[in-house]
Design a protein around this motif. Structure first.
Motif, PDB file in Angstrom:
ATOM      1  N   PRO A   1      44.186  12.281   8.151  1.00  0.00           N
ATOM      2  CA  PRO A   1      45.507  12.556   8.969  1.00  0.00           C
ATOM      3  C   PRO A   1      45.157  11.736  10.375  1.00  0.00           C
ATOM      4  N   THR A   2      46.145  11.405  10.989  1.00  0.00           N
ATOM      5  CA  THR A   2      45.925  10.763  12.324  1.00  0.00           C
ATOM      6  C   THR A   2      46.764  11.784  13.499  1.00  0.00           C
ATOM      7  N   LEU A   3      46.845  11.269  14.634  1.00  0.00           N
ATOM      8  CA  LEU A   3      47.461  11.988  15.628  1.00  0.00           C
ATOM      9  C   LEU A   3      48.838  11.417  15.925  1.00  0.00           C
ATOM     10  N   GLY A   4      50.014  12.265  15.842  1.00  0.00           N
ATOM     11  CA  GLY A   4      51.392  11.620  16.163  1.00  0.00           C
ATOM     12  C   GLY A   4      51.627  11.479  17.503  1.00  0.00           C
ATOM     13  N   TYR A   5      52.792  11.218  17.981  1.00  0.00           N
ATOM     14  CA  TYR A   5      52.925  11.018  19.515  1.00  0.00           C
ATOM     15  C   TYR A   5      53.045  12.247  20.174  1.00  0.00           C
ATOM     16  N   GLU A   6      53.147  13.423  19.535  1.00  0.00           N
ATOM     17  CA  GLU A   6      53.048  14.706  20.308  1.00  0.00           C
ATOM     18  C   GLU A   6      51.716  15.437  20.005  1.00  0.00           C
ATOM     19  N   ASN A   7      50.846  14.567  19.790  1.00  0.00           N
ATOM     20  CA  ASN A   7      49.389  14.895  19.362  1.00  0.00           C
ATOM     21  C   ASN A   7      49.210  15.999  17.992  1.00  0.00           C
ATOM     22  N   HIS A   8      50.113  16.177  17.228  1.00  0.00           N
ATOM     23  CA  HIS A   8      50.016  16.819  16.133  1.00  0.00           C
ATOM     24  C   HIS A   8      49.330  15.970  15.013  1.00  0.00           C
ATOM     25  N   LYS A   9      48.699  16.809  14.045  1.00  0.00           N
ATOM     26  CA  LYS A   9      48.121  16.115  12.912  1.00  0.00           C
ATOM     27  C   LYS A   9      49.230  15.740  12.013  1.00  0.00           C
ATOM     28  N   ILE A  10      49.216  14.353  11.797  1.00  0.00           N
ATOM     29  CA  ILE A  10      50.146  13.943  10.692  1.00  0.00           C
ATOM     30  C   ILE A  10      49.574  13.042   9.557  1.00  0.00           C
ATOM     31  N   ILE A  11      50.222  12.858   8.652  1.00  0.00           N
ATOM     32  CA  ILE A  11      49.935  12.141   7.517  1.00  0.00           C
ATOM     33  C   ILE A  11      51.187  11.593   6.704  1.00  0.00           C
ATOM     34  N   PHE A  12      51.212  10.255   6.125  1.00  0.00           N
ATOM     35  CA  PHE A  12      52.362   9.891   5.253  1.00  0.00           C
ATOM     36  C   PHE A  12      51.989   9.901   3.920  1.00  0.00           C
ATOM     37  N   LEU A  13      52.612  10.083   3.119  1.00  0.00           N
ATOM     38  CA  LEU A  13      52.778  10.104   1.521  1.00  0.00           C
ATOM     39  C   LEU A  13      53.337   8.607   1.167  1.00  0.00           C
ATOM     40  N   HIS A  14      52.736   8.186   0.374  1.00  0.00           N
ATOM     41  CA  HIS A  14      53.236   7.035  -0.118  1.00  0.00           C
ATOM     42  C   HIS A  14      54.625   7.215  -1.084  1.00  0.00           C
ATOM     43  N   PRO A  15      55.743   6.587  -0.751  1.00  0.00           N
ATOM     44  CA  PRO A  15      57.114   6.629  -1.405  1.00  0.00           C
ATOM     45  C   PRO A  15      56.792   6.085  -2.899  1.00  0.00           C
ATOM     46  N   LYS A  16      55.790   5.418  -3.266  1.00  0.00           N
ATOM     47  CA  LYS A  16      55.755   5.118  -4.700  1.00  0.00           C
ATOM     48  C   LYS A  16      55.405   6.227  -5.601  1.00  0.00           C
ATOM     49  N   THR A  17      54.672   7.340  -4.647  1.00  0.00           N
ATOM     50  CA  THR A  17      54.310   8.339  -5.552  1.00  0.00           C
ATOM     51  C   THR A  17      55.050   9.799  -5.307  1.00  0.00           C
ATOM     52  N   THR A  18      56.108   9.542  -4.455  1.00  0.00           N
ATOM     53  CA  THR A  18      57.052  10.866  -3.945  1.00  0.00           C
ATOM     54  C   THR A  18      58.512  10.388  -4.074  1.00  0.00           C
ATOM     55  N   ASN A  19      58.681   9.930  -5.213  1.00  0.00           N
ATOM     56  CA  ASN A  19      60.348   9.668  -5.779  1.00  0.00           C
ATOM     57  C   ASN A  19      60.882   8.791  -4.776  1.00  0.00           C
ATOM     58  N   GLY A  20      60.245   7.865  -4.179  1.00  0.00           N
ATOM     59  CA  GLY A  20      60.956   6.800  -3.537  1.00  0.00           C
ATOM     60  C   GLY A  20      61.450   7.082  -1.911  1.00  0.00           C
ATOM     61  N   VAL A  21      60.942   8.375  -1.793  1.00  0.00           N
ATOM     62  CA  VAL A  21      61.165   8.881  -0.269  1.00  0.00           C
ATOM     63  C   VAL A  21      59.973   8.845   0.582  1.00  0.00           C
ATOM     64  N   LEU A  22      59.716   8.101   1.715  1.00  0.00           N
ATOM     65  CA  LEU A  22      58.417   8.312   2.444  1.00  0.00           C
ATOM     66  C   LEU A  22      58.413   9.853   3.073  1.00  0.00           C
ATOM     67  N   ILE A  23      57.354  10.507   3.171  1.00  0.00           N
ATOM     68  CA  ILE A  23      57.255  11.872   3.478  1.00  0.00           C
ATOM     69  C   ILE A  23      56.141  11.807   4.492  1.00  0.00           C
ATOM     70  N   GLU A  24      56.341  12.531   5.580  1.00  0.00           N
ATOM     71  CA  GLU A  24      55.518  12.825   6.578  1.00  0.00           C
ATOM     72  C   GLU A  24      55.079  13.940   6.815  1.00  0.00           C
ATOM     73  N   LEU A  25      53.969  14.664   6.656  1.00  0.00           N
ATOM     74  CA  LEU A  25      53.474  15.966   6.950  1.00  0.00           C
ATOM     75  C   LEU A  25      52.824  16.213   8.591  1.00  0.00           C
ATOM     76  N   VAL A  26      53.380  17.011   9.043  1.00  0.00           N
ATOM     77  CA  VAL A  26      52.848  17.409  10.423  1.00  0.00           C
ATOM     78  C   VAL A  26      52.444  18.902  10.223  1.00  0.00           C
ATOM     79  N   GLU A  27      51.485  18.766  11.117  1.00  0.00           N
ATOM     80  CA  GLU A  27      50.800  20.146  11.285  1.00  0.00           C
ATOM     81  C   GLU A  27      50.685  20.354  12.688  1.00  0.00           C
ATOM     82  N   LYS A  28      51.306  21.567  13.264  1.00  0.00           N
ATOM     83  CA  LYS A  28      51.424  21.799  14.585  1.00  0.00           C
ATOM     84  C   LYS A  28      50.278  22.841  15.184  1.00  0.00           C
TER      85      LYS A  28
END
Ligand code: CMX
Length: 132
Positions: A105-132
């Motif tokens: 994970p990296t830090l997003g613009y609001e300093n939350h932990k974020i990570i992206f899931l690859h769209p090739k493995t998530t039914n063609g939709v880019l998903i971002e996960l955010v932990e606040k």
């Protein structure tokens, strides 16, 4: 696992013009405007109920959003889900064969932990996960 929709990302060519539409025509409240240098985007975030809409304009053509617009044109780019605990969520996700875009994970613009899931493995939709 996923608690709620944190935001929906929309790739646009002209942030200023699109912001006017979201404010003046759609009547949404502007939350913040910011350049995210490491992602090579300018973003404008609007609040709508409990969630947000994130408009993304690439600052460089050779960037994730720049390539997206070049290949597919403007439009829906990603959906971000808020999770309680990124560590346990990732274990479950990786166990199900879903790939993340970065190893950690990296830090997003609001300093939350974020990570992206690859769209090739998530039914063609880019998903971002955010932990606040
Ligand atoms: N939604 C669905 N599919 C997408 C996509 C998206 N947003 N972006 C790319 N893809 C698809 C492409 O269409 C392509 O599919 P095909 O192989 O069938 O043509 C495939 O994924 C690979 O695309 P690419 O352009 O060759 O690869 P990229 O180098 O652009 O990498 C990805 C794709 C997902 C790894 C990259 O977009 C990424 O790292 N995204 C996460 C980071 C990000 O989106 N940052 C933007 C700002 C985030 C923010 O601040 O909120």
């Amino acid at each position: 696992m996923f608690k709620k929709i944190d935001h929906i990302g929309i790739a646009v060519k002209d942030l200023e013009e699109t912001m006017k539409k979201f404010k003046d025509v759609y009547g949404l409240e502007l939350h913040k405007v910011r350049e995210v240098k490491d992602q090579k985007v300018k973003i404008a975030v609007f609040k709508i109920g409990e969630t947000k809409i994130e408009l993304l304009e690439p600052t460089e053509e050779e960037s994730a959003v720049g390539r997206f617009i070049r290949k597919r044109g403007e439009g829906f780019h990603h959906i971000a889900f808020q999770v309680e605990d990124l560590g346990s969520t990732l274990e479950k996700i990786e166990g199900a064969g879903i790939k993340t875009v970065t190893d950690k994970p990296t830090l997003g613009y609001e300093n939350h932990k974020i990570i992206f899931l690859h769209p090739k493995t998530t039914n063609g939709v880019l998903i971002e996960l955010v932990e606040k």
